[in-house]
Design a protein around this motif. Sequence first.
Motif, PDB file in Angstrom:
ATOM      1  N   LYS A  83     -32.079 -12.142-127.411  1.00  0.00           N
ATOM      2  CA  LYS A  83     -33.233 -11.268-127.638  1.00  0.00           C
ATOM      3  C   LYS A  83     -33.889 -10.812-126.339  1.00  0.00           C
ATOM      4  O   LYS A  83     -34.423  -9.701-126.252  1.00  0.00           O
ATOM      5  N   ILE A  84     -33.871 -11.677-125.302  1.00  0.00           N
ATOM      6  CA  ILE A  84     -34.514 -11.301-124.038  1.00  0.00           C
ATOM      7  C   ILE A  84     -33.502 -10.785-123.011  1.00  0.00           C
ATOM      8  O   ILE A  84     -33.873 -10.473-121.885  1.00  0.00           O
ATOM      9  N   SER A  85     -32.232 -10.709-123.389  1.00  0.00           N
ATOM     10  CA  SER A  85     -31.203 -10.253-122.451  1.00  0.00           C
ATOM     11  C   SER A  85     -31.282  -8.741-122.268  1.00  0.00           C
ATOM     12  O   SER A  85     -31.735  -8.014-123.153  1.00  0.00           O
ATOM     13  N   SER A  86     -30.815  -8.286-121.114  1.00  0.00           N
ATOM     14  CA  SER A  86     -30.850  -6.849-120.815  1.00  0.00           C
ATOM     15  C   SER A  86     -29.467  -6.275-120.530  1.00  0.00           C
ATOM     16  O   SER A  86     -29.345  -5.099-120.203  1.00  0.00           O
ATOM     17  N   GLY A  87     -28.419  -7.093-120.633  1.00  0.00           N
ATOM     18  CA  GLY A  87     -27.072  -6.625-120.346  1.00  0.00           C
ATOM     19  C   GLY A  87     -26.436  -5.893-121.508  1.00  0.00           C
ATOM     20  O   GLY A  87     -26.768  -6.134-122.668  1.00  0.00           O
ATOM     21  N   GLU A  88     -25.491  -5.026-121.182  1.00  0.00           N
ATOM     22  CA  GLU A  88     -24.715  -4.329-122.213  1.00  0.00           C
ATOM     23  C   GLU A  88     -23.613  -5.225-122.766  1.00  0.00           C
ATOM     24  O   GLU A  88     -23.128  -5.020-123.879  1.00  0.00           O
ATOM     25  N   ILE A  89     -23.218  -6.202-121.955  1.00  0.00           N
ATOM     26  CA  ILE A  89     -22.153  -7.120-122.341  1.00  0.00           C
ATOM     27  C   ILE A  89     -22.683  -8.542-122.266  1.00  0.00           C
ATOM     28  O   ILE A  89     -23.402  -8.908-121.324  1.00  0.00           O
ATOM     29  N   LEU A  90     -22.323  -9.354-123.260  1.00  0.00           N
ATOM     30  CA  LEU A  90     -22.802 -10.731-123.341  1.00  0.00           C
ATOM     31  C   LEU A  90     -21.639 -11.698-123.128  1.00  0.00           C
ATOM     32  O   LEU A  90     -20.583 -11.559-123.751  1.00  0.00           O
ATOM     33  N   PHE A  91     -21.847 -12.663-122.233  1.00  0.00           N
ATOM     34  CA  PHE A  91     -20.908 -13.767-122.036  1.00  0.00           C
ATOM     35  C   PHE A  91     -21.578 -15.037-122.558  1.00  0.00           C
ATOM     36  O   PHE A  91     -22.764 -15.262-122.288  1.00  0.00           O
ATOM     37  N   PHE A  92     -20.826 -15.887-123.252  1.00  0.00           N
ATOM     38  CA  PHE A  92     -21.373 -17.130-123.787  1.00  0.00           C
ATOM     39  C   PHE A  92     -20.536 -18.316-123.300  1.00  0.00           C
ATOM     40  O   PHE A  92     -19.302 -18.297-123.403  1.00  0.00           O
ATOM     41  N   PHE A  93     -21.226 -19.342-122.793  1.00  0.00           N
ATOM     42  CA  PHE A  93     -20.555 -20.563-122.342  1.00  0.00           C
ATOM     43  C   PHE A  93     -21.320 -21.771-122.881  1.00  0.00           C
ATOM     44  O   PHE A  93     -22.540 -21.866-122.718  1.00  0.00           O
ATOM     45  N   ASP A  94     -20.601 -22.723-123.481  1.00  0.00           N
ATOM     46  CA  ASP A  94     -21.233 -23.954-123.954  1.00  0.00           C
ATOM     47  C   ASP A  94     -21.490 -24.912-122.795  1.00  0.00           C
ATOM     48  O   ASP A  94     -20.947 -24.750-121.689  1.00  0.00           O
ATOM     49  N   ALA A  95     -22.275 -25.953-123.081  1.00  0.00           N
ATOM     50  CA  ALA A  95     -22.685 -26.894-122.036  1.00  0.00           C
ATOM     51  C   ALA A  95     -21.535 -27.764-121.543  1.00  0.00           C
ATOM     52  O   ALA A  95     -21.566 -28.252-120.407  1.00  0.00           O
ATOM     53  N   ASP A  96     -20.502 -27.972-122.376  1.00  0.00           N
ATOM     54  CA  ASP A  96     -19.437 -28.907-122.004  1.00  0.00           C
ATOM     55  C   ASP A  96     -18.217 -28.228-121.390  1.00  0.00           C
ATOM     56  O   ASP A  96     -17.180 -28.853-121.215  1.00  0.00           O
TER      57      ASP A  96
END
Length: 375
Positions: A83-96
């Motif tokens: 919701k607060i991101s401003s990028g056109e592309i989203l990358f997701f990484f888990d903690a582990d």
Amino acid sequence: MDLPKISIIFPIYKKSKHLENNIKKILEDPYPNDLKEIIISIDSPEDDFLNKLMELKSKYKNITLVISRERRGKVSATNDAVKISSGEILFFFDADVFIDYINIKGIVDELKEYDIIEFYKEIIKKGWLGYLMFIEFSLYFDIIDPILNKTKSPLFLNGSGFATKKSVWNDVEGYSKVYVEDVDFAMKAGKKGYKYHMSKNVILLIEPLKSLRQWIDQRKRWSFGLIEVILNHLDYMVAFFIQNMLISIFILLILYLPYLIWTYIYIYLPASFLYQIAIGMYENLSKNISFIYLIILNPTSIFKVFYILYLTLLYTILTSSYIYLLISIKRRKLYNFLSFILFSVLYIPLYEIILIYDIIYYGIFERAPKMNWKV
């Protein structure tokens, strides 16, 4: 040529020992740093880790922290970060996860053709459980997913590492509050015609679970999540299998070939040699033990014991050898064969038992078993 801004999101619960390394890897990538936005969304942070986060935020100006003292759960933590991101592309990484290799520009280029890019993943071979989880992940990411890739349609997704367009995320309304939010996201995207691809432009190493208890809890959640997905997206799954009939049959054949061979041997091939062995053993026993025991130990009962042992040994050899050959040929490397035997006789059956348990539990109570997972 203008490059899009990217938002890199880390949903974390309590702490992550790989976070600093991952941030360094991301910022060392040649993609312009002024186009990288890193958002760390953390629940219930431990004090030492919170201090580390503050140091990282001071050191790297493009880091944003979203801190919750309460446990929101991965779904809410991720959705709040987007919701607060401003990028056109989203990358997701888990903690582990540990980022072993990253090529951001390569992912950005792939997103011109596809809408969801899953990153290649490998379990770190640490301890006996880690080795078994490594085999499971290798079966999927080295054997099954490359075949699914040909469909370009999302069916499954491991949310510990992937990228997508923000427009896609918004269109399917992000993560839903379900137990396997990543697979649910893939199904929702598939229904809208979005395209999927698995890429080695990012390679992630994943910490194995520390105990069998943790593994059972995770698989219990995954198994119930599968039930949820089937109930919520059965129409899409049926359509996927119909539209990709040959690929679906090929994947099922790869997965169940040892079982088919085992079943053929079980049904059609004679096992008279076992009965001859049973008779011979009975005759030897009759010379050495009391007739009272011989009432119980007759040739038929001995044969049944031998037959069960024979089928079990046959299943173990067929399944272990088959999986070993698949992975060794694909990865061009030899592995410890004992681990593949454990995978066949322990890992697969235990996973199946957990799935059956979840199905029965849901059938009786129409809700998920109790799990240590915030949804």
